[in-house]
Design an enzyme around this catalytic site. Structure first.
Site, PDB file in Angstrom:
ATOM      1  N   LYS A  80     -10.747  15.322 -41.440  1.00  0.00           N
ATOM      2  CA  LYS A  80     -11.725  15.409 -42.524  1.00  0.00           C
ATOM      3  C   LYS A  80     -12.626  16.608 -42.270  1.00  0.00           C
ATOM      4  O   LYS A  80     -12.781  17.056 -41.134  1.00  0.00           O
ATOM      5  CB  LYS A  80     -12.571  14.132 -42.584  1.00  0.00           C
ATOM      6  CG  LYS A  80     -13.110  13.820 -43.965  1.00  0.00           C
ATOM      7  CD  LYS A  80     -12.043  13.255 -44.876  1.00  0.00           C
ATOM      8  CE  LYS A  80     -12.627  12.861 -46.225  1.00  0.00           C
ATOM      9  NZ  LYS A  80     -11.639  12.225 -47.103  1.00  0.00           N
ATOM     10  N   GLY A 180     -20.191   3.455 -59.449  1.00  0.00           N
ATOM     11  CA  GLY A 180     -19.824   4.871 -59.412  1.00  0.00           C
ATOM     12  C   GLY A 180     -18.665   5.175 -60.334  1.00  0.00           C
ATOM     13  O   GLY A 180     -17.545   4.718 -60.101  1.00  0.00           O
ATOM     14  N   VAL A 181     -18.927   5.926 -61.406  1.00  0.00           N
ATOM     15  CA  VAL A 181     -17.862   6.282 -62.345  1.00  0.00           C
ATOM     16  C   VAL A 181     -17.650   7.800 -62.350  1.00  0.00           C
ATOM     17  O   VAL A 181     -17.665   8.454 -63.381  1.00  0.00           O
ATOM     18  CB  VAL A 181     -18.134   5.740 -63.774  1.00  0.00           C
ATOM     19  CG1 VAL A 181     -17.851   4.267 -63.836  1.00  0.00           C
ATOM     20  CG2 VAL A 181     -19.574   6.010 -64.233  1.00  0.00           C
ATOM     21  N   GLY A 182     -17.461   8.338 -61.122  1.00  0.00           N
ATOM     22  CA  GLY A 182     -17.056   9.730 -60.984  1.00  0.00           C
ATOM     23  C   GLY A 182     -15.561   9.832 -61.216  1.00  0.00           C
ATOM     24  O   GLY A 182     -14.995   9.105 -62.025  1.00  0.00           O
ATOM     25  N   VAL A 184     -12.723   9.027 -59.434  1.00  0.00           N
ATOM     26  CA  VAL A 184     -11.909   7.839 -59.190  1.00  0.00           C
ATOM     27  C   VAL A 184     -12.388   6.670 -60.048  1.00  0.00           C
ATOM     28  O   VAL A 184     -11.589   5.980 -60.685  1.00  0.00           O
ATOM     29  CB  VAL A 184     -11.915   7.454 -57.698  1.00  0.00           C
ATOM     30  CG1 VAL A 184     -11.201   6.126 -57.478  1.00  0.00           C
ATOM     31  CG2 VAL A 184     -11.247   8.543 -56.875  1.00  0.00           C
TER      32      VAL A 184
END
Length: 345
Positions: A80, A180-182, A184
């Site tokens: 990462k 969270g509605v980014g 993904v």
């Protein structure tokens, strides 16, 4: 000028810190394991408070990537990268070029992809300084944004968990609370609506939540409440640490299954707290492997059959949850055991 320093961290093969103060560049790459192949993982750009906080995050994420690849049957290792900075204000071509140079200094030990704060167009810029990049746009030879593949895998895992908990994988009329509605979370919501689910959403950015309300007729609640709403499934799809000693007693869902990485703040204590509440947790790195699968299958193996690999997530979730019930262990502990067996450690 890019300065690179290598840190010795127990359990990690390589940890490289890159700095160029003149360019406001400060990044870390962590390579956890290359036992199964070169390490692959996303670049995350985030305004960490300091290097210590960034290092803690990148180490946890790299470790999870090793387990994610192994339990998915992929011949890659875990790595990462993080860039310390606000992607809205500090993401410049110079910063991305320096990130490419830092990646290239590891000579293929780490292969980059996207994560929070980074989009495929950014990876195009990174690729001008290194060939060790996946997920660039199609014009640059990549397979693009893997978020839809990630969401498809999360959906498969939700269906498997629903079969175990409710006796049916049918999500019609199930209530799913998405945190969270980014990228993904948005793709996941679209898929869930097609399967007849009713959605409750929250997001740090109000315009995202409003968009979800319009598109899905979703109920919108404050971010501080989303984990507390009555729901069949709670789906964390933002940053990590959402499951902790404070939030776990407040949960009102039967299943926790979402795309966010490192959902437990304390991975030794918190999985047991959740299990004692009889809430089934689907380990995040099992569930959100679809994006990694897309990158590896299309860009490392040069194959097209991504769907069959993603379908395997459902089988893996069933195995993890079945063994969890049999052994009276949290699903995360079971998944860790299975992953480490495959890595050979």
């Amino acid at each position: 000028m890019l300065e690179i320093k290598h840190l010795k961290v127990k359990g990690f093969e390589t940890v490289a810190v890159g700095k160029d103060p003149a360019a406001n560049f400060h990044a870390i790459i962590a390579v956890h394991s290359t036992r199964l192949g070169p390490s692959l993982g996303g670049i995350r750009m985030w305004p960490y408070k300091n290097e210590k906080e960034a290092l803690q995050d990148v180490l946890r994420l790299a470790n999870a990537m090793s387990k994610k690849a192994a339990i998915s049957g992929l011949q890659v290792g875990g790595g990462k990268a993080v860039i310390i900075g606000n992607p809205e204000k500090e993401k410049t071509p110079t910063v991305l070029h320096l990130m490419g140079a830092l990646i290239d200094s590891l000579k293929g030990q780490y292969i980059a992809a996207k994560d929070s704060g980074i989009v495929p167009e950014d990876l195009n810029v990174v690729s001008e300084k290194t060939r060790h990049v996946t997920g660039t746009t199609g014009k640059h030879g990549g397979s693009g944004d893997p978020s839809l593949s990630t969401a498809k895998g999360v959906l498969k895992g939700m269906q498997a968990a629903s079969q175990v908990v409710f006796g049916s994988q049918n999500l019609n009329n199930r209530v799913v609370a998405i945190q969270g509605v980014g990228h993904v979370g948005w793709n996941l919501g679209n898929l869930l609506v097609k399967h007849g689910a009713n959605l409750i959403v929250a997001d740090l950015q109000q315009e995202r939540a409003a968009r979800a309300q319009r598109a899905w007729k979703a109920e919108v609640v404050p971010l501080s409440r989303i984990h507390r709403v009555p729901a069949d499934i709670f789906a964390p799809c933002a940053l990590g640490g959402v499951l902790n000693a404070k939030t776990i007693p407040q949960l009102r869902a039967s299943i926790v299954a979402g795309g966010a990485n490192n959902q437990f703040l304390d991975e030794e204590r918190d999985p047991y707290l959740l299990m004692r509440r009889n809430i089934v947790h689907v380990p995040d790195y099992v569930l959100n492997a679809g994006g990694l699968i897309q990158l590896v299958v299309r860009e490392v193996l040069h194959q097209r059959r991504v769907a069959s690999w993603i379908n395997n997530i459902q089988r893996t979730v069933r195995q993890v949850l079945t063994e969890s019930l049999r052994d009276n262990l949290p699903p995360l502990i079971v998944a860790n055991r299975l992953a480490l067996e495959k890595i050979g450690t």
